[in-house]
Design a protein around this motif. Structure first.
Motif, PDB file in Angstrom:
ATOM      1  N   ALA A 145       0.794  -1.223   0.000  1.00  0.00           N
ATOM      2  CA  ALA A 145       0.000   0.000   0.000  1.00  0.00           C
ATOM      3  C   ALA A 145       0.829   1.277   0.000  1.00  0.00           C
ATOM      4  O   ALA A 145       0.325   2.331  -0.390  1.00  0.00           O
ATOM      5  CB  ALA A 145      -0.932   0.013   1.218  1.00  0.00           C
ATOM      6  N   PHE A 146       2.088   1.205   0.430  1.00  0.00           N
ATOM      7  CA  PHE A 146       2.870   2.421   0.615  1.00  0.00           C
ATOM      8  C   PHE A 146       4.210   2.305  -0.106  1.00  0.00           C
ATOM      9  O   PHE A 146       4.811   1.246  -0.173  1.00  0.00           O
ATOM     10  CB  PHE A 146       3.100   2.690   2.105  1.00  0.00           C
ATOM     11  N   GLN A 147       4.658   3.429  -0.616  1.00  0.00           N
ATOM     12  CA  GLN A 147       5.896   3.475  -1.373  1.00  0.00           C
ATOM     13  C   GLN A 147       7.093   3.609  -0.435  1.00  0.00           C
ATOM     14  O   GLN A 147       7.044   4.350   0.552  1.00  0.00           O
ATOM     15  CB  GLN A 147       5.852   4.672  -2.333  1.00  0.00           C
ATOM     16  N   SER A 148       8.176   2.909  -0.745  1.00  0.00           N
ATOM     17  CA  SER A 148       9.414   3.018   0.035  1.00  0.00           C
ATOM     18  C   SER A 148      10.217   4.210  -0.484  1.00  0.00           C
ATOM     19  O   SER A 148      11.351   4.078  -0.953  1.00  0.00           O
ATOM     20  CB  SER A 148      10.221   1.718  -0.076  1.00  0.00           C
ATOM     21  N   GLU A 149       9.639   5.395  -0.346  1.00  0.00           N
ATOM     22  CA  GLU A 149      10.227   6.593  -0.933  1.00  0.00           C
ATOM     23  C   GLU A 149      11.563   6.940  -0.301  1.00  0.00           C
ATOM     24  O   GLU A 149      12.451   7.487  -0.951  1.00  0.00           O
ATOM     25  CB  GLU A 149       9.247   7.756  -0.785  1.00  0.00           C
ATOM     26  N   PHE A 150      11.736   6.602   0.970  1.00  0.00           N
ATOM     27  CA  PHE A 150      12.984   6.926   1.661  1.00  0.00           C
ATOM     28  C   PHE A 150      14.180   6.284   0.967  1.00  0.00           C
ATOM     29  O   PHE A 150      15.281   6.830   0.967  1.00  0.00           O
ATOM     30  CB  PHE A 150      12.911   6.444   3.119  1.00  0.00           C
ATOM     31  N   ARG A 151      13.984   5.111   0.364  1.00  0.00           N
ATOM     32  CA  ARG A 151      15.127   4.394  -0.219  1.00  0.00           C
ATOM     33  C   ARG A 151      15.476   4.939  -1.603  1.00  0.00           C
ATOM     34  O   ARG A 151      16.647   5.062  -1.945  1.00  0.00           O
ATOM     35  CB  ARG A 151      14.822   2.899  -0.291  1.00  0.00           C
ATOM     36  N   THR A 152      14.485   5.267  -2.387  1.00  0.00           N
ATOM     37  CA  THR A 152      14.777   5.828  -3.702  1.00  0.00           C
ATOM     38  C   THR A 152      15.449   7.191  -3.577  1.00  0.00           C
ATOM     39  O   THR A 152      16.173   7.616  -4.483  1.00  0.00           O
ATOM     40  CB  THR A 152      13.495   5.965  -4.537  1.00  0.00           C
ATOM     41  N   ALA A 153      15.236   7.861  -2.446  1.00  0.00           N
ATOM     42  CA  ALA A 153      15.852   9.171  -2.225  1.00  0.00           C
ATOM     43  C   ALA A 153      17.264   9.060  -1.661  1.00  0.00           C
ATOM     44  O   ALA A 153      17.922  10.091  -1.480  1.00  0.00           O
ATOM     45  CB  ALA A 153      14.992   9.995  -1.268  1.00  0.00           C
ATOM     46  N   SER A 154      17.738   7.848  -1.383  1.00  0.00           N
ATOM     47  CA  SER A 154      19.032   7.694  -0.694  1.00  0.00           C
ATOM     48  C   SER A 154      19.790   6.468  -1.200  1.00  0.00           C
ATOM     49  O   SER A 154      19.961   5.500  -0.455  1.00  0.00           O
ATOM     50  CB  SER A 154      18.807   7.578   0.806  1.00  0.00           C
ATOM     51  N   PRO A 155      20.261   6.488  -2.441  1.00  0.00           N
ATOM     52  CA  PRO A 155      20.981   5.316  -2.960  1.00  0.00           C
ATOM     53  C   PRO A 155      22.249   4.985  -2.175  1.00  0.00           C
ATOM     54  O   PRO A 155      22.674   3.830  -2.144  1.00  0.00           O
ATOM     55  CB  PRO A 155      21.301   5.712  -4.408  1.00  0.00           C
ATOM     56  N   THR A 156      22.843   5.981  -1.521  1.00  0.00           N
ATOM     57  CA  THR A 156      24.066   5.733  -0.749  1.00  0.00           C
ATOM     58  C   THR A 156      23.783   5.215   0.651  1.00  0.00           C
ATOM     59  O   THR A 156      24.703   4.776   1.348  1.00  0.00           O
ATOM     60  CB  THR A 156      24.891   7.019  -0.619  1.00  0.00           C
ATOM     61  N   GLY A 157      22.529   5.262   1.083  1.00  0.00           N
ATOM     62  CA  GLY A 157      22.186   4.856   2.437  1.00  0.00           C
ATOM     63  C   GLY A 157      22.092   5.998   3.422  1.00  0.00           C
ATOM     64  O   GLY A 157      21.722   5.791   4.576  1.00  0.00           O
ATOM     65  N   ALA A 158      22.409   7.226   3.000  1.00  0.00           N
ATOM     66  CA  ALA A 158      22.239   8.419   3.834  1.00  0.00           C
ATOM     67  C   ALA A 158      20.892   9.045   3.495  1.00  0.00           C
ATOM     68  O   ALA A 158      20.715   9.619   2.429  1.00  0.00           O
ATOM     69  CB  ALA A 158      23.372   9.412   3.584  1.00  0.00           C
ATOM     70  N   ILE A 159      19.931   8.921   4.396  1.00  0.00           N
ATOM     71  CA  ILE A 159      18.536   9.241   4.083  1.00  0.00           C
ATOM     72  C   ILE A 159      18.249  10.715   4.368  1.00  0.00           C
ATOM     73  O   ILE A 159      18.488  11.189   5.482  1.00  0.00           O
ATOM     74  CB  ILE A 159      17.590   8.356   4.917  1.00  0.00           C
ATOM     75  N   PRO A 160      17.718  11.459   3.389  1.00  0.00           N
ATOM     76  CA  PRO A 160      17.305  12.845   3.654  1.00  0.00           C
ATOM     77  C   PRO A 160      16.044  12.873   4.518  1.00  0.00           C
ATOM     78  O   PRO A 160      15.129  12.061   4.327  1.00  0.00           O
ATOM     79  CB  PRO A 160      17.039  13.409   2.262  1.00  0.00           C
ATOM     80  N   HIS A 161      15.996  13.807   5.440  1.00  0.00           N
ATOM     81  CA  HIS A 161      14.832  13.872   6.334  1.00  0.00           C
ATOM     82  C   HIS A 161      13.578  14.287   5.586  1.00  0.00           C
ATOM     83  O   HIS A 161      12.515  13.709   5.787  1.00  0.00           O
ATOM     84  CB  HIS A 161      15.116  14.852   7.472  1.00  0.00           C
ATOM     85  N   ARG A 162      13.691  15.296   4.720  1.00  0.00           N
ATOM     86  CA  ARG A 162      12.551  15.718   3.913  1.00  0.00           C
ATOM     87  C   ARG A 162      12.632  15.042   2.555  1.00  0.00           C
ATOM     88  O   ARG A 162      13.638  15.141   1.858  1.00  0.00           O
ATOM     89  CB  ARG A 162      12.559  17.245   3.739  1.00  0.00           C
ATOM     90  N   LEU A 163      11.569  14.342   2.186  1.00  0.00           N
ATOM     91  CA  LEU A 163      11.532  13.634   0.916  1.00  0.00           C
ATOM     92  C   LEU A 163      10.813  14.421  -0.163  1.00  0.00           C
ATOM     93  O   LEU A 163      10.796  14.003  -1.319  1.00  0.00           O
ATOM     94  CB  LEU A 163      10.844  12.279   1.103  1.00  0.00           C
TER      95      LEU A 163
END
Length: 383
Positions: A145-163
């Motif tokens: 039901a939900f997109q894993s948007e956090f991962r597509t925004a962080s290919p290096t593994g450093a996740i941006p807080h605002r997507l």
């Protein structure tokens, strides 16, 4: 409490667990739309604060689904499903990208007549809701039901807080922890090895940039790159517990003992504070997982084969999200489950697996009826 009951089957623990879950459902779940209020203002659970925060919705819904499966109680499954259905309707866009929160009532109405939605998209909300959605796949068979948007925004593994915007803060502890845990939940259901690779990158980045060598705990945020002045580091209990849970799970799935050691260091560093804090259970859960032998499921077959995925669904729903799932490949779907030094003979169907778990006392009576009823309800609603 749920983890403790799984390990001990203590009836006193079960009474406290059920009383707490029942109170949440009775007093914090909105009877109109299924979402969960943020908290109650009084000791008798009166005066609910009606703001609905995406991270809370996800964690409570996932807890109820897990408890319903563990206790074979369809009431909790229904409550968890209602919570996620509300989140999908009001706290996500058409693509499944997760919004931050819904304002408390009363207040200005949104275009659809409900309280206004904070449409900012934060990584911790994306991770928590993704993890809940993937456990719902295990528990009910419903589609993702939900997109894993956090991962597509962080290919290096450093996740941006605002997507929802470029730049800004990167690598907050809770964002990293929720992202790793959600990625493991997705791997359990899909067998995609690239997910484990990303989770390792995110964990390694977190260790390098957030771990405090002096204490063994993790800072809330990375040190400033420019070396400028900053406040003394903060070591939040809740986020440290979530990171430790993610690291224990990742270590079990990848064999990385260093991640397990880092989780143990968090417990050692923050255990005394956890004993006197309402956020303490986040750390206590890690201590439980470090002490107990993991439940490990080796699944053969193509991850794209619905029969193999059905086995993965069954074992995670029955034994919980802490179950270690290893996809072994091959042509014929099957599953071998090990608990400590005991391994059960391989089986090839979900029903055979659940019957074997029931014979061994690893699940409770009613689990077969619960899973068949839940599947039938999901299929009817889909139709």
């Amino acid at each position: 409490l749920l983890a403790c009951w799984r390990a001990t089957r203590d009836r006193g623990v079960e009474r406290i667990l059920r009383a707490t879950l029942d109170a949440i459902v009775e007093h914090l779940q909105d009877t109109r739309d299924g979402g969960f209020f943020r908290y109650a203002a009084a000791r008798d659970w009166s005066g609910p604060h009606t703001e609905k925060v995406a991270v809370d919705q996800a964690r409570i819904a996932r807890l109820l689904l897990e408890a319903g499966c563990a206790l074979a109680d369809p009431r909790y499954v229904r409550s968890g499903r209602r919570g996620l259905a509300h989140a999908r309707l009001r706290l996500a866009d058409e693509a499944g990208r997760v919004f931050a929160s819904i304002a408390a009532e009363p207040g200005p109405a949104s275009a659809d007549g409900g309280p206004p939605v904070d449409r900012r998209r934060f990584a911790d909300a994306s991770g928590a809701m993704s993890a809940a959605g993937w456990f719902a796949v295990a528990a009910t068979g419903e589609p993702v039901a939900f997109q894993s948007e956090f991962r597509t925004a962080s290919p290096t593994g450093a996740i941006p807080h605002r997507l929802d915007e470029g730049g800004g803060v990167v690598g907050l502890l809770r964002d990293q922890a929720q992202g790793i845990e959600a990625t493991l939940a997705e791997y359990q259901m899909t067998g995609d090895a690239a997910l484990l690779d990303w989770a390792e990158r995110a964990a390694a980045w977190s260790v390098r940039h957030l771990r405090d060598d002096a204490t063994g705990a993790f800072r809330m945020e990375p040190a400033q790159a420019d070396g400028g002045s900053m406040l003394p580091p903060m070591f939040p209990l809740l986020a440290n517990g979530e990171m430790a849970v993610a690291l224990v799970g990742l270590a079990a799935h990848t064999g990385r003992d260093d991640f397990r050691r880092h989780a143990g260091a968090i417990v050692e560093a923050l255990g005394p504070q956890a004993l006197i804090s309402p956020a303490g259970p986040a750390v206590a859960q890690v201590a439980q997982r470090l002490e107990e032998a993991p439940r490990e499921a080796d699944i053969s077959g193509d991850p794209d084969d619905p029969r193999a995925r059905d086995l993965a669904r069954a074992v995670v729903a029955a034994l919980g999200p802490a179950t270690v799932v290893r996809w072994r490949g091959g042509r014929t779907p099957g599953i071998t489950l090990c608990v400590g030094d005991r391994c059960l003979p391989a089986v090839g169907s979900r029903r055979a697996l659940l019957e074997r778990l029931l014979d061994c006392g690893l699940v409770v009576e009613g689990i077969l009826d619960l899973q068949s009823t839940t599947d039938r309800t999901s299929h009817q609603e889909a139709s």
